[in-house]
Design a protein around this motif. Structure first.
Motif, PDB file in Angstrom:
ATOM      1  N   GLY A   4      -4.966 -16.366   4.752  1.00  0.00           N
ATOM      2  CA  GLY A   4      -4.375 -17.364   5.623  1.00  0.00           C
ATOM      3  C   GLY A   4      -4.626 -18.800   5.184  1.00  0.00           C
ATOM      4  N   LEU A   6      -0.776 -10.602   8.565  1.00  0.00           N
ATOM      5  CA  LEU A   6      -0.549 -11.470   9.723  1.00  0.00           C
ATOM      6  C   LEU A   6      -1.115 -12.871   9.475  1.00  0.00           C
ATOM      7  CD1 LEU A   6      -1.296  -9.125  12.763  1.00  0.00           C
ATOM      8  CD2 LEU A   6       0.885 -10.250  12.241  1.00  0.00           C
ATOM      9  N   ALA A   7      -2.283 -12.940   8.840  1.00  0.00           N
ATOM     10  CA  ALA A   7      -2.877 -14.245   8.532  1.00  0.00           C
ATOM     11  C   ALA A   7      -1.977 -15.029   7.589  1.00  0.00           C
ATOM     12  CB  ALA A   7      -4.259 -14.049   7.916  1.00  0.00           C
ATOM     13  N   ARG A  40       1.041 -16.516   9.298  1.00  0.00           N
ATOM     14  CA  ARG A  40       0.766 -17.722  10.087  1.00  0.00           C
ATOM     15  C   ARG A  40       0.658 -18.976   9.221  1.00  0.00           C
ATOM     16  NH1 ARG A  40      -3.339 -14.206  12.235  1.00  0.00           N
ATOM     17  NH2 ARG A  40      -2.620 -13.213  14.148  1.00  0.00           N
ATOM     18  N   ALA A  41       0.301 -18.809   7.932  1.00  0.00           N
ATOM     19  CA  ALA A  41      -0.075 -19.973   7.133  1.00  0.00           C
ATOM     20  C   ALA A  41       0.814 -20.254   5.928  1.00  0.00           C
ATOM     21  CB  ALA A  41      -1.523 -19.807   6.643  1.00  0.00           C
ATOM     22  N   ARG A  63       6.937 -11.843  16.191  1.00  0.00           N
ATOM     23  CA  ARG A  63       6.566 -13.048  16.952  1.00  0.00           C
ATOM     24  C   ARG A  63       5.777 -14.019  16.097  1.00  0.00           C
ATOM     25  NH1 ARG A  63       5.125  -9.373  20.989  1.00  0.00           N
ATOM     26  NH2 ARG A  63       2.902  -9.775  20.627  1.00  0.00           N
ATOM     27  N   THR A  64       4.875 -13.484  15.295  1.00  0.00           N
ATOM     28  CA  THR A  64       4.057 -14.333  14.430  1.00  0.00           C
ATOM     29  C   THR A  64       4.925 -15.088  13.433  1.00  0.00           C
ATOM     30  OG1 THR A  64       2.190 -12.802  14.630  1.00  0.00           O
ATOM     31  CG2 THR A  64       2.142 -14.341  12.777  1.00  0.00           C
ATOM     32  N   CYS A  65       5.871 -14.392  12.823  1.00  0.00           N
ATOM     33  CA  CYS A  65       6.746 -15.036  11.846  1.00  0.00           C
ATOM     34  C   CYS A  65       7.616 -16.106  12.493  1.00  0.00           C
ATOM     35  CB  CYS A  65       7.611 -13.989  11.148  1.00  0.00           C
ATOM     36  SG  CYS A  65       6.710 -12.890  10.028  1.00  0.00           S
ATOM     37  N   ALA A  73       6.947 -17.799  15.241  1.00  0.00           N
ATOM     38  CA  ALA A  73       6.126 -18.923  15.694  1.00  0.00           C
ATOM     39  C   ALA A  73       5.742 -19.840  14.535  1.00  0.00           C
ATOM     40  CB  ALA A  73       4.869 -18.404  16.391  1.00  0.00           C
ATOM     41  N   SER A  74       5.479 -19.271  13.377  1.00  0.00           N
ATOM     42  CA  SER A  74       5.033 -20.078  12.241  1.00  0.00           C
ATOM     43  C   SER A  74       6.185 -20.642  11.431  1.00  0.00           C
ATOM     44  CB  SER A  74       4.148 -19.239  11.319  1.00  0.00           C
ATOM     45  OG  SER A  74       4.902 -18.224  10.678  1.00  0.00           O
ATOM     46  N   SER A 127      -1.332  -7.364  20.412  1.00  0.00           N
ATOM     47  CA  SER A 127      -2.244  -8.212  19.640  1.00  0.00           C
ATOM     48  C   SER A 127      -2.776  -7.406  18.469  1.00  0.00           C
ATOM     49  CB  SER A 127      -3.416  -8.677  20.510  1.00  0.00           C
ATOM     50  OG  SER A 127      -4.220  -7.555  20.889  1.00  0.00           O
TER      51      SER A 127
END
Length: 392
Positions: A90, A111-112, A115-116, A137-139, A141-142, A370
């Motif tokens: 990340g 996932l990390a 996010r980054a 959702r993670t993709c 959001a980032s 989660s």
């Protein structure tokens, strides 16, 4: 110049990625290389590519490794343990992250990275199978650019309209058709398949892969997991996803449109093709793969998959249709049953039996919301799979 991190650098996808990267030193610089426990190969890769960071997930394997790095003249920072590997995955600002860690172990680092990183090259299908909604959702959001690397999903990505055009793929597309080689047992009888050995299962006729994914190809579970991945990646309902056996592995997948057109992506069976596409997207770069010679290749064959001889494909479709946490449960059971098979402790036919037992035992479970929930469900399914193996 773009920075590239390779999670799972010592595997076959890592090899192919670094081969393409090395062909374009003016475009790419290696930032991070990670491995689980293959430290000898990691050291050789670090010497060649001079990354800023190297990471080893299995802490005992890292004993004495920093001294070896320094003796080899490598100044990279060393990260040790699964938590530290996830942390370096990340690292903010890395341009391209190749997520190629095999199995459930790749979920947290992937996932990390989502996010980054600026762009995520996804070769770890288990991240989507285990926690598709969470991953999506993670993709979102980032704002990371998600580029599929599995040859089938990369082929579909290439055949779909560019998302930047605004075309509604739900209205334009009738079906996504994933092709499968059929694996080493395509022409075997059910009796022959039941008696197959690990070495036979790992002799893939077209692709050179690790042992776990080779067994998944032999059972067709790999294609089943790819169906689940395609549903999540391309937001396509299960009834509009199909599998077609294509032994030559020249057509890597197809998109059928409502007007009757079918677009296919063709290429020699070499993972450097989809990797080069993802690395350079939306540009194109040389991959090192020889041009496709259709005349020399001869006729192309197609067959319907046989769900009787290969029940894992049926199980994957059932998990996809059930939704929720069912794909996570199936993936965990399959990782356990395949490892027992590779260790010589169960037969080939026990793989789908254990998988079906575990899937049925859980019934409907909600999708993990989660990372902690995904890891917990994965662990529960593994325990049930261990019990199912013990009962046999």
């Amino acid at each position: 110049m773009k920075t590239v991190s390779v999670l799972g650098a010592t595997g076959s996808i890592g090899d192919s990625t670094l081969d393409v990267v090395a062909r374009h030193p003016e475009r790419y610089r290696v930032h991070t290389l990670t491995a689980c426990r293959n430290v000898d190969k990691l050291l050789a890769l670090a010497q060649r590519h001079r990354p800023e960071v190297v990471a080893i997930a299995h802490a005992p394997a890292a004993a004495g490794f920093e001294a070896r790095l320094r003796s080899a003249g490598v100044k990279a920072r060393l990260a040790v343990g699964a938590d530290e590997l996830t942390e370096v995955a990340g690292t903010p600002g890395v341009d391209l992250v190749m997520a190629a860690i095999v199995g459930a172990a790749g979920l947290a680092p992937t996932l990390a990275a989502a996010r980054a990183a600026k762009a995520l090259l996804l070769a770890n299908k288990e991240s989507i199978v285990m926690a598709g909604a969470l991953f999506a959702r993670t993709c979102r959001a980032s704002g990371v650019t998600l580029l599929p690397v599995d040859s089938e999903h990369n082929a579909i990505f290439q055949c779909l309209p560019d998302h930047r055009t605004g075309v509604d793929t739900q209205k334009a597309v009738r079906r996504l058709i994933l092709t499968a080689s059929g694996g080493p047992f395509r022409t075997w009888s059910a009796q022959q398949i039941a008696a197959a050995t690990p070495d036979q299962a790992c002799r893939h006729p077209r692709w050179s892969m690790g042992r776990k994914i080779s067994v998944d190809s032999a059972t067709l579970m790999n294609k089943g997991l790819e169906l689940i991945e395609a549903q999540m990646l391309f937001d396509m309902p299960p009834e509009r996803l199909d599998v077609l056996i294509h032994p030559q592995s020249i057509i890597h997948s197809m998109v059928e449109y409502v007007d009757g057109s079918v677009l296919a992506q063709l290429g020699n069976p070499d993972m450097r093709v989809p990797i080069a596409h993802a690395l350079a997207w939306p540009d194109r770069i040389a991959s090192g793969v020889s041009p496709l010679d259709l005349i020399a290749g001869g006729a192309l064959q197609f067959e319907a998959p046989d769900a009787t001889r290969f029940p894992c494909l049926r199980l994957a479709r059932e998990a996809m249709q059930a939704g929720g946490g069912a794909p996570c449960v199936l993936n965990a059971a399959n990782e356990v049953s395949v490892q027992y098979f590779l260790d010589g402790k169960v037969g080939f036919a026990d793989i789908p039996r254990v998988n079906e037992t575990v899937l049925a035992a859980f019934g409907h479970v909600p999708a993990p919301a989660s990372l902690e929930e995904a890891v917990a469900l994965d662990a529960q399914a593994r325990q049930r799979a261990e019990a199912a193996v013990a009962s046999r």
